[in-house]
Scaffold this motif. Structure first.
Motif, PDB file in Angstrom:
ATOM      1  N   LEU A 180       0.824  -1.212   0.000  1.00 45.92           N
ATOM      2  CA  LEU A 180       0.000   0.000   0.000  1.00 45.92           C
ATOM      3  C   LEU A 180       0.855   1.258   0.000  1.00 45.92           C
ATOM      4  N   ARG A 181       2.125   1.133  -0.350  1.00 49.77           N
ATOM      5  CA  ARG A 181       3.030   2.280  -0.288  1.00 49.77           C
ATOM      6  C   ARG A 181       2.564   3.404  -1.205  1.00 49.77           C
ATOM      7  N   ASN A 182       2.811   4.638  -0.775  1.00 52.27           N
ATOM      8  CA  ASN A 182       2.621   5.787  -1.659  1.00 52.27           C
ATOM      9  C   ASN A 182       3.775   5.826  -2.655  1.00 52.27           C
ATOM     10  N   PRO A 183       3.521   6.215  -3.906  1.00 51.59           N
ATOM     11  CA  PRO A 183       4.630   6.414  -4.843  1.00 51.59           C
ATOM     12  C   PRO A 183       5.614   7.427  -4.293  1.00 51.59           C
ATOM     13  N   GLN A 191       5.246   7.194 -10.143  1.00 51.44           N
ATOM     14  CA  GLN A 191       5.680   5.886 -10.610  1.00 51.44           C
ATOM     15  C   GLN A 191       5.340   4.831  -9.565  1.00 51.44           C
ATOM     16  N   GLY A 192       4.770   3.729 -10.025  1.00 52.48           N
ATOM     17  CA  GLY A 192       4.462   2.640  -9.125  1.00 52.48           C
ATOM     18  C   GLY A 192       5.611   1.656  -9.028  1.00 52.48           C
ATOM     19  N   SER A 193       5.443   0.688  -8.152  1.00 51.00           N
ATOM     20  CA  SER A 193       6.438  -0.360  -7.969  1.00 51.00           C
ATOM     21  C   SER A 193       5.713  -1.599  -7.473  1.00 51.00           C
ATOM     22  N   SER A 194       6.474  -2.618  -7.092  1.00 48.30           N
ATOM     23  CA  SER A 194       5.855  -3.809  -6.526  1.00 48.30           C
ATOM     24  C   SER A 194       5.284  -3.538  -5.152  1.00 48.30           C
ATOM     25  N   GLY A 195       5.579  -2.374  -4.572  1.00 47.38           N
ATOM     26  CA  GLY A 195       5.058  -2.021  -3.255  1.00 47.38           C
ATOM     27  C   GLY A 195       3.846  -1.116  -3.278  1.00 47.38           C
ATOM     28  N   THR A 196       3.372  -0.712  -4.458  1.00 46.21           N
ATOM     29  CA  THR A 196       2.295   0.283  -4.542  1.00 46.21           C
ATOM     30  C   THR A 196       0.979  -0.190  -5.155  1.00 46.21           C
ATOM     31  N   PRO A 197       0.822  -1.448  -5.609  1.00 49.31           N
ATOM     32  CA  PRO A 197      -0.355  -1.761  -6.437  1.00 49.31           C
ATOM     33  C   PRO A 197      -1.695  -1.522  -5.764  1.00 49.31           C
ATOM     34  N   PHE A 198      -1.785  -1.731  -4.449  1.00 48.43           N
ATOM     35  CA  PHE A 198      -3.090  -1.586  -3.811  1.00 48.43           C
ATOM     36  C   PHE A 198      -3.360  -0.145  -3.400  1.00 48.43           C
ATOM     37  N   HIS A 199      -2.307   0.665  -3.274  1.00 51.09           N
ATOM     38  CA  HIS A 199      -2.503   2.119  -3.212  1.00 51.09           C
ATOM     39  C   HIS A 199      -3.110   2.591  -4.529  1.00 51.09           C
TER      40      HIS A 199
END
Length: 350
Positions: A180-183, A191-199
């Motif tokens: 749920l990380r913020n970009p 930019q997203g990452s593997s840590g942001t998809p549910f954010h």
């Protein structure tokens, strides 16, 4: 009722069927079939079935400062699945891979979303092999766009705006991390990452005035900051730490999960293989010191796979498997785990 479908593959590289190889038992006839003898390329999809899609990508893991190698996961999972015994009724199609080899993660996720949406429109169920967990934002885009298109068609037929309630899409994530990380701020902002998809999924729901319904099971408290737990609380996330997912506490979790499922119109199941102990799943970006057992996961996914809507159709639209990293696997045991999960999901939803 089986319905004719069109060939769905338009946006990715040619489908490589060479990975589908394995043992043959001709003496047993049709009852001796294995997956490699039954899976068909997507351009031969003439009736409803299960569409397999691959997302070959390391970019999201690299942006999230993880160890790369997940690009090769889709092919490795197919190879492990190829020799499994066939116990299915509906056809299974291979739709090939979306490959992200140029760093343009956002385009790759968009293309995956297009393929997921197209497969759903053709009345397939979909299983996606990642790739890092950035695959989830591509998958969710596909689900969201499919439901938006259905809503638009309904409005056109009615000749007026659709007054039905917003769709309730339940995301159920088995994962050691919230993702749920913020970009990040600065030049990489957005930019997203593997840590942001549910954010990103939460933001999509906010923009569409849809409820954000998210359950995350198997969290490692050592790998998630207080900020992430507080964000999950603000968003109303149902979550369980790995320490809570034991046989002793399972009944309470099942009750909460069943209530979550009953509140949803559609389900999206995503399994990050780092939810399992490193001894079971060594081939992942971030191996788990503790994790949860396969037995617990299988028990908890059973009501997800069997949930039905009012029309008697499966609530589950799409499932994906993420974070398998063949580069760090031992004796292909993580590949076989991913393949077993795919086999179980495929058998249940069709």
């Amino acid at each position: 009722m089986k319905r004719k479908t069109l060939s769905m593959r338009k946006s990715a590289m040619p489908i490589d069927m060479s990975v589908w190889q394995g043992r043959c038992d001709p003496e047993d006839g049709e009852l001796g079939m294995r997956w490699h003898q039954k899976v068909l390329p997507a351009d031969q999809a003439n009736e409803e079935g299960i569409m397999l899609l691959g997302f070959a990508c390391d970019e999201g893991v690299a942006r999230n400062k993880g160890r790369i190698g997940a690009f090769d996961a889709p092919a490795a999972i197919r190879r492990a699945l190829a020799n499994f015994a066939w116990h299915h009724q509906e056809p299974v199609y291979d739709g090939g891979d979306i490959c992200c080899g140029d760093g343009n993660l956002e385009l790759a996720q968009y293309r995956l979303g297009e393929d997921v949406s197209r497969a759903l429109r053709q009345r397939h169920k979909v299983i996606v092999f990642g790739g890092g967990h950035e695959v989830a934002w591509g998958t969710f885009q596909g689900i969201g766009n499919y439901l938006l298109q259905k809503q638009h068609v309904s409005e056109n037929k009615a000749g007026k705006p659709d007054e039905q309630a917003a769709p309730r899409v339940g995301i159920i994530n088995f994962d050691a991390h919230f993702d749920l990380r913020n970009p990040p701020p600065g030049p990489s902002s957005g930019q997203g990452s593997s840590g942001t998809p549910f954010h990103q999924a939460a933001r999509f729901c906010q923009l569409q005035n849809w409820p954000f319904k998210y359950a995350c099971l198997g969290l490692s408290r050592t790998g998630n900051t207080k900020a992430l737990y507080e964000k999950a609380d603000r968003l109303g996330v149902l979550y369980k730490d790995d320490t809570e997912l034991t046989r002793h506490d399972l009944e309470h979790t099942q009750t909460e999960l069943n209530a979550f499922i009953n509140e949803c119109d559609h389900l999206y199941l995503t399994i990050d293989l780092d939810v399992f102990p490193a001894s079971v799943a060594p081939g992942v970006s971030a191996p788990a010191a503790r994790g949860i057992s396969l037995e617990i996961v299988e028990t908890l996914i059973e009501p997800i796979l069997t949930a039905k809507n009012a029309q008697g159709d499966s609530k589950l639209l799409v499932a994906d498997l993420a974070e398998y990293n063949p580069r760090f696997d031992i004796d292909n045991q993580t590949a076989r785990l991913a393949a077993r999960l795919a086999w179980t999901i495929a058998r249940a939803i069709r």
